[in-house]
Enzyme design. Structure first.
Site, PDB file in Angstrom:
ATOM      1  N   HIS A  66      -1.397  -3.908   0.433  1.00 57.73           N
ATOM      2  CA  HIS A  66      -1.387  -3.611  -1.082  1.00 57.73           C
ATOM      3  C   HIS A  66      -2.963  -3.242  -1.276  1.00 57.73           C
ATOM      4  O   HIS A  66      -3.842  -3.877  -0.834  1.00 57.73           O
ATOM      5  CB  HIS A  66      -1.178  -4.760  -1.748  1.00 57.73           C
ATOM      6  CG  HIS A  66      -0.960  -4.595  -3.220  1.00 57.73           C
ATOM      7  ND1 HIS A  66      -1.814  -4.361  -4.035  1.00 57.73           N
ATOM      8  CD2 HIS A  66       0.238  -4.210  -4.009  1.00 57.73           C
ATOM      9  CE1 HIS A  66      -1.452  -4.123  -5.319  1.00 57.73           C
ATOM     10  NE2 HIS A  66      -0.307  -3.985  -5.266  1.00 57.73           N
ATOM     11  N   LYS A  93       9.459  -9.792  -9.851  1.00 59.31           N
ATOM     12  CA  LYS A  93       8.942 -10.006 -11.092  1.00 59.31           C
ATOM     13  C   LYS A  93       9.872 -11.404 -11.748  1.00 59.31           C
ATOM     14  O   LYS A  93      11.060 -11.561 -11.578  1.00 59.31           O
ATOM     15  CB  LYS A  93       9.213  -9.059 -12.171  1.00 59.31           C
ATOM     16  CG  LYS A  93       8.417  -7.697 -11.700  1.00 59.31           C
ATOM     17  CD  LYS A  93       7.017  -7.771 -11.346  1.00 59.31           C
ATOM     18  CE  LYS A  93       6.382  -6.422 -10.949  1.00 59.31           C
ATOM     19  NZ  LYS A  93       4.715  -6.572 -10.794  1.00 59.31           N
TER      20      LYS A  93
END
Length: 479
Positions: free
Chosen positions: A294, A175
């Site tokens: 994902h 992140k």
């Protein structure tokens, strides 16, 4: 219904519209071992009988259309048609029913999830006679399963490649997910891996944007992997997202990852599509790459209880198409996930044979006939206080994927990784000693804080964090 008009009398053909249930509702039908079985949650429009609605689903997802056609006489509909063979009410829901449909195996192309879904869910969900429709589960017969390669490697082969046993694997999503340069991105990867994580991860929407082109990211991440491996003596990996605008570009990125010698790549299997995913899975098996999957976009399909497709179906489809990891919710984090339902599809991902168990949402017994298993990935709003619950819920064969729960540590990325690793090792040791993680979890973490200042700091930061919202997609009450 409109009256039938008799034409082509010499060949016995009657044009016009007839009720679906006359042909496609067959409660006397005994299912075959080779049939693909589907459980649909059907919400008929007012005035439409459930038998007609269930038959309409069977018809429109197999051989039927809205009117009789004379070419029906050129084939054997009894051989190829889908059949609604059972209907049951949903407890507590007056307008909803579970319709069970059997499809002959010959309706589907071998080894193609794309074709399977195009047939079963491709058109019928927009049918006007239905107010809503949801595919709750599929039974994939061994005869069809055997036409798929499945996961590139599977759980045991992955553990052997990584030389990691006896505990869940630890990961971290870098992140902020967008905006970092490739060099700063690689730095964050290195710090997390050096601190004790097994994997770091590209976020699902990190592909090849102007601020960080894919080739630069791959190079800096490979440098981080090799440097952290040399310093820790452990095998490390980073999920390099190979998802791209074309299949050709996707494979090109996977080829570059293989040339760099990294252990794993990643794909967004729903936005990328099942054809692309199966192609990448085959490449990964042939070239020794692990494949992380994902599920970006899944909640568009699976979150609403009365319409769409349950994630257990998407999970089964992924196991057929191929992937070594797939995100499967957390139960305890920020994302949707009912505990019993999650445990049900986690078993469907990992185990070889799963018995029917409606208390966990499993409508059919599923035999995977030794198709390799998939590691479930718990990811989304998790931190060190969740570690006992995650270890207890998911067990050893899982990946616990942090993000802010690593990178949000007040001392930095590497101390955040240390805190995660210490918490995991403490929980695994306590479990192996016979302690109950569900009851003693917080105490186990507090004890570990005494000899890990990194963990103590993490516990202080996230002690008040809760995601206490009711689950939207809950299991039905079992009468």
């Amino acid at each position: 219904m409109s009256p039938q008009t008799e034409t082509k009398a010499s060949v016995g053909f009657k044009a016009g519209v007839k009720e679906y249930k006359l042909t496609y509702y067959t409660p006397e039908y005994e299912t075959k071992d080779t049939d693909i079985l589907a459980a649909f949650r059907v919400t008929p429009q007012p005035g439409v009988p459930p038998e007609e609605a269930g038959a309409a689903v069977a018809a429109e997802s197999s051989t039927g259309t809205w009117t009789t056609v004379w070419t029906d006489g050129l084939t054997s509909l009894d051989r190829y048609k889908g059949r609604c063979y059972h209907i049951e009410p949903v407890p507590g829901e007056e307008t909803q029913f579970i319709a069970y449909v059997a499809y002959p195996l010959d309706l589907f192309e071998e080894g193609s999830v794309t074709n399977m879904f195009t047939s079963i869910v491709g058109n019928v969900f927009g049918f006007k006679a239905l107010a809503a429709l949801r595919l709750e589960d599929l039974r994939i017969p061994p005869a069809y399963t055997k036409t798929f390669q499945g996961p590139p490697h599977g759980i045991q082969v992955e553990r052997d490649k990584l030389n990691k046993y006896g505990r869940p694997l630890l990961g971290c999503t870098i992140k902020p997910k967008l905006g970092l340069s490739a060099k700063n991105y690689g730095r964050a990867v290195y710090e997390c891996l050096r601190g004790g994580l097994d994997f770091t991860k590209d976020d699902e929407n990190v592909n090849s944007q102007p601020f960080m082109r894919w080739r630069d990211r791959f190079l800096f991440c490979a440098e981080a992997i090799y440097k952290s491996q040399a310093e820790t003596g452990e095998i490390k990996g980073h999920y390099l997202n190979a998802t791209a605008g074309t299949c050709e570009e996707m494979i090109k990125r996977a080829v570059f990852a293989r040339e760099l010698g990294v252990p794993i790549v990643m794909h967004d299997y729903l936005t990328g599509g099942f054809t692309a995913n199966t192609s990448l899975s085959h490449y990964c098996r042939d070239n020794g790459l692990l494949l992380h999957i994902h599920r970006a976009m899944h909640a568009v399909i699976d979150r609403q209880k009365n319409h769409g497709m349950h994630f257990r179906v998407l999970a089964k489809a992924l196991r057929l198409s191929g992937g070594d990891h797939v995100h499967a919710g957390t139960v305890v984090g920020k994302l949707e996930g009912d505990r019993e339902s999650t445990l049900g599809f986690v078993d469907l991902l990992r185990d070889d044979y799963i018995e029917k168990d409606r208390s966990r949402g499993i409508f059919f017994t599923q035999d995977w006939v030794s198709l390799p298993g998939v590691l479930p990935v718990a990811s989304g709003g998790i931190h060190v206080w969740h570690m006992p619950a995650l270890t207890e819920i998911f067990g050893d064969d899982s990946v616990l994927q942090f993000g802010g729960g690593t990178l949000g540590h007040p001392w930095g990325n590497a101390p955040g990784a240390v805190a995660n690793r210490v918490a995991l090792e403490a929980c695994v040791q306590a479990r192996n000693e016979g302690r109950d993680l569900a009851v003693e979890g917080n105490e186990i973490i507090r004890e570990a804080c005494k000899w890990s200042p990194e963990l103590a700091a993490a516990c202080e930061v996230w002690k008040e964090i809760r995601f206490n919202f009711p689950t939207v997609d809950t299991l039905d009450d079992q009468a």
